[in-house]
Design a protein around this motif. Structure first.
Motif, PDB file in Angstrom:
ATOM      1  N   GLY A   1     -31.034  53.365  -7.529  1.00 35.29           N
ATOM      2  CA  GLY A   1     -32.404  53.620  -7.936  1.00 35.29           C
ATOM      3  C   GLY A   1     -32.490  54.493  -9.167  1.00 35.29           C
ATOM      4  O   GLY A   1     -31.642  55.335  -9.384  1.00 35.29           O
TER       5      GLY A   1
ATOM      6  N   ARG B   1     -36.026  60.344  -8.904  1.00 33.67           N
ATOM      7  CA  ARG B   1     -34.918  60.086  -9.834  1.00 33.67           C
ATOM      8  C   ARG B   1     -35.289  60.545 -11.250  1.00 33.67           C
ATOM      9  O   ARG B   1     -35.018  59.856 -12.229  1.00 33.67           O
TER      10      ARG B   1
ATOM     11  N   VAL C   1     -38.558  53.524  -9.123  1.00 34.00           N
ATOM     12  CA  VAL C   1     -39.473  54.291  -8.274  1.00 34.00           C
ATOM     13  C   VAL C   1     -40.899  54.158  -8.788  1.00 34.00           C
ATOM     14  O   VAL C   1     -41.846  54.020  -8.009  1.00 34.00           O
TER      15      VAL C   1
ATOM     16  N   GLU D   1     -36.143  62.754  -5.501  1.00 32.37           N
ATOM     17  CA  GLU D   1     -36.714  61.537  -4.901  1.00 32.37           C
ATOM     18  C   GLU D   1     -37.202  60.569  -5.962  1.00 32.37           C
ATOM     19  O   GLU D   1     -37.102  59.361  -5.804  1.00 32.37           O
TER      20      GLU D   1
END
Lengths: 496, 318
Positions: free
Chosen positions: B32, B277, B37, B275
């Motif tokens: 990811g 990234r 995201v 979270e």
């Protein structure tokens, strides 16, 4: 006596006047504070797909058209529009005197520049690739020409990611410039984001300041609401009970335009057999699942379609809870001795994790062994959604305004088809839907597509979640829309 | 002393550089990125590629590394891909919340630990000893999120003594600021005091078991003076070292306490950065916090030498 005291007291504070003021600076000073769990992903509506952004930006920018609570298209920046005979040209007439918050006029030229920006650098630009020409007719008139017929073209102009921005403004992510009722005053990430009245906006507006207060913890939000530090919170089903039956609070509970499902990878060996997918649907008691995970706050669904859309048809009940039938179907498919499937659950969404674990238990009871892995959201997006390396996963989707954009992810060739569903007949229905002008026939096709999905069950469709907002009962005019927008300019405090 | 300081600062930069390289590597390996995201479940491959190009994620790793470090040398910490704001702005906003809170909680915890720990050691088996040891047990058994919620519901919802609703800057309203941090501060103090108290008590017990302690008493020195001037001094090494480490740790944030009290601190920022990234932001926080760890070690050493001049000058190590 007490009643009189309360009335005179709040009259003295002068907090709003029941909603008759429109956009005058003389309106009583007041403020709406909403608790939210996360910050927006920047304030440039073209540069994100994040719902937390649109809920804020829909108050800063306007779209050419917007929707009411039922999803009916209504005027916004454009006061009227026409569709050409062949359906290929949409012409909008802009509201007179529309002005950006930086004082620049928002004329047809500015709208064109905004859409050119969306087409060239918007993350959603693909959705608008059907637009072949944008023509400025005069200062207040602009037309969009489509290369092929798309019956839901008008809805494209209502989504918050099609907001009209000042394309020449620098760094809209932190300095948004729009024509909406509010403009950004300050934003301290993870603390608060404050909007103040945009002086150049002349439409309806009752409250001058809107504050979004970031509170990641749900219990803290409830405490803050009770303590009067915030006015609007979105709660889960377990927390709403304490507000029920208390006149001090209003509870707004309505199915949202969204859906939650356990997606299956239709390309994985066992799940490519429709009997296995049917068995999985028979194995799970959906009502008990919704009761257990969402405290009953959800409308069960039978296909990939939220109940709030006008083209919805009830497809529940095709595969009722029946573990014996599930075992039979598995045996017919050659899995009498059981199978093992891999389930991936996104850690950041506790409800999906809970739902997945409950489902895994149901499946175990019929001989499907589920190995569960809980992964981080970014990992989920990368490996499951984009990489499609999974058997089962639980996730939610936000709805769209029409069946075509909602269901096009099931097209065999779609890049968003992470379920690997493939049905030529379904693809043909999608094609037909997009060019059918006759509304009756279009609704028929929408029903047919839902029916096909409900029969083939590429996933276990769980529910259309019910969103529950709690506010003090004096707060009026707060509405829930079928797309991710809020209209804080319609909210006010009554003195009753 | 000066040369030693110089050597330490040099070492600090090497440590920070290595830590940030490791962070780069870690974020390169985990699945990811910021573009994935941001698009969430509504994106597709073409949109992803476009956004990755916009964010510069498609460039080779070496090029991105070079850009990052050459920016850092010019004190340009880059821009957060998630918030769109400069990384340094975000970190300094958090520091204003986290630093006073961390410092106050460690100082308070030290004060309580030294007082109670000394009494508990000198009067071993006495009332203070038993009560403080029980409280330490209780405090360490309580998870911080649970204690936070408990305090929140009691003081905010039931008694209505403090407001519930995030953070008020001291510049804006000092009284409101104190109100907004008193509960999180209490939770942190409860968490920090326990281990420190245990350390003070055991070091004190060791100190008063030494021969020189008995000798001093036999010589007729007043007991209080022996305890404070001699025993406590030698017993403080371990607790002070531990407090320094704790302070550096708290600067990295306490995501749970911050979340419950809706405080915009370093921990929540770091959690979100990972979270989402958000590479630039993760890097910024990691480098900043590792700088602080190194700095705190240095400060602790100096404080220790002031408190106990008998300590050997730190000749060999860093």
């Amino acid at each position: 006596m007490l009643g009189f005291f309360l009335i005179s007291c709040s009259g003295g504070e002068g907090s709003g006047d029941g909603g008759t003021t429109t956009g005058t600076a003389a309106a009583a000073p007041s403020i709406i504070r909403m608790a939210v769990t996360t910050d927006p992903d920047g304030l440039d509506p073209h540069a994100t797909a994040s719902a937390s952004t649109f809920q804020v930006t829909s108050n800063i920018y306007e779209t050419l058209v917007t929707v009411d609570e039922q999803g009916v298209i209504i005027p916004d920046l454009a006061e009227s529009w026409t569709v050409s005979e062949d359906g290929l040209v949409l012409t909008f007439t802009l509201r007179e005197g529309a002005t950006f918050s930086n004082g620049l006029a928002c004329d047809a030229q500015a709208v064109k520049a905004s859409f050119e920006r969306l087409l060239s650098q918007g993350v959603r630009s693909q959705d608008y690739s059907g637009i072949s020409g944008i023509d400025v007719i005069d200062e207040r008139t602009i037309s969009f020409t489509f290369s092929e017929l798309n019956v839901s073209a008008l809805t494209l102009f209502a989504y918050p990611w099609a907001a009209v921005v000042d394309a020449n403004a620098q760094d809209l992510r932190t300095n948004p410039v729009g024509t909406g009722p509010y403009m950004l005053s300050s934003w301290v990430p993870q603390q608060e984001l404050v909007l103040t009245a945009n002086p150049s906006y002349t439409g309806e507006r009752h409250v001058d300041t809107v504050e979004f207060i970031m509170m990641p913890d749900m219990t803290s939000q409830v405490t803050a609401l009770r303590g009067g530090q915030v006015d609007i919170i979105l709660v889960t089903g377990d927390l709403v009970g304490q507000f029920e039956g208390d006149d001090a609070w209003s509870i707004l509970a309505a199915p949202g335009n969204g859906l939650q499902l356990m997606a299956m990878n239709n390309a994985s060996p066992a799940l490519s057999d429709v009997r296995v997918r049917q068995a999985i649907n028979h194995a799970v008691d959906k009502d008990a699942l919704i009761e257990g995970v969402w405290w009953g706050y959800g409308e069960p669904i039978g296909s990939h379609f939220p109940v709030v859309l006008s083209e919805y048809v009830d497809t529940n009940g095709l595969y009722p809870y029946n573990p014996d039938r599930a075992r039979e179907l598995l045996a017919e498919a050659g899995y009498a001795d059981g199978i093992t499937l891999e389930m991936y659950l996104p850690r950041n969404y506790q409800e999906y994790v809970n739902a997945g674990l409950v489902i895994a238990d149901y499946l175990k009871a019929v001989g499907i062994n589920v190995s569960v892995q809980i992964v981080e959201w970014a990992t989920w997006l990368s490996d499951i959604y984009n990489g499609r390396g999974y058997d089962l996963t639980v996730v939610g989707h936000t709805g769209r305004l029409d069946a075509y954009s909602l269901l096009s992810r099931y097209r065999s060739s779609s890049a968003e088809n992470y379920l690997n569903y493939s049905d030529p007949a379904f693809d043909a229905l999608l094609d037909e839907y997009s060019v059918t002008v006759d509304e009756v026939r279009r609704t028929e096709i929408a029903h047919e597509m839902q029916q096909r999905l409900a029969e083939a069950v590429p996933g276990l469709y769980i529910q259309d979640p019910i969103q529950i907002y709690v506010t003090p009962s004096s707060l009026k005019g707060f509405k829930v829309f079928p797309i991710n927008i809020f209209a804080f300019n319609e909210v006010y405090f009554s003195q009753e | 002393m000066f040369r030693q300081l110089l050597r330490r600062i040099l070492a600090a930069f090497i440590v920070m550089f290595l830590v940030s390289l490791a962070t780069f590597a870690a974020l390169e390996v985990v699945p990811g990125n910021a573009a994935i995201v941001s698009l969430g479940t509504e994106g597709n491959v073409e949109q992803l590629a476009a956004l990755e190009a916009q964010l510069g994620l498609d460039r080779p790793l070496g090029e991105r590394l070079f850009d990052y470090y050459s920016g850092l040398i010019r004190f340009d910490w880059g821009t957060s891909s998630y918030y769109g704001q400069p990384v340094w702005t975000l970190i300094s906003q958090r520091l204003a919340v986290t630093f006073p809170l961390a410092l106050a909680s460690v100082l308070l915890a030290l004060l309580i630990a030294i007082t109670l720990g000394t009494v508990a050691a000198v009067r071993k088996g006495g009332v203070v000893d038993i009560i403080s040891r029980s409280l330490v047990q209780l405090a360490s058994a309580m998870p911080s999120f649970w204690l936070s919620l408990l305090l929140l519901v009691l003081f905010s919802s039931v008694l209505r003594l403090v407001p519930m609703g995030g953070y008020v800057s001291p510049a804006e309203d000092f009284g409101a600021y104190l109100n907004s941090i008193v509960l999180p501060l209490s939770v942190l103090v409860v968490g920090e005091t326990g281990p420190l108290l245990r350390l003070v008590r055991s070091s004190m017990l060791e100190a008063i078991g030494e021969d020189w302690y008995t000798a001093a008493q036999v010589k007729g020195l007043r007991k209080g003076r022996v305890i404070v001037s001699y025993a406590l001094r030698s017993a403080l090494t371990a607790p002070l070292t531990s407090a320094g480490t704790q302070l550096a740790k708290l600067l990295g944030g306490t995501a749970i306490v911050e979340s419950v009290f809706a405080l915009p601190g370093m921990g929540r920022l770091f959690l979100t950065a990972v979270e989402m990234r958000d590479l630039q932001l993760v890097q910024g926080i990691v480098i900043f916090v590792s700088f602080f760890v190194v700095l705190m070690n240095l400060v602790t050493d100096i404080v220790l030498r002031l408190v106990n001049p008998a300590l050997e000058p730190d000749g060999g190590g860093l």
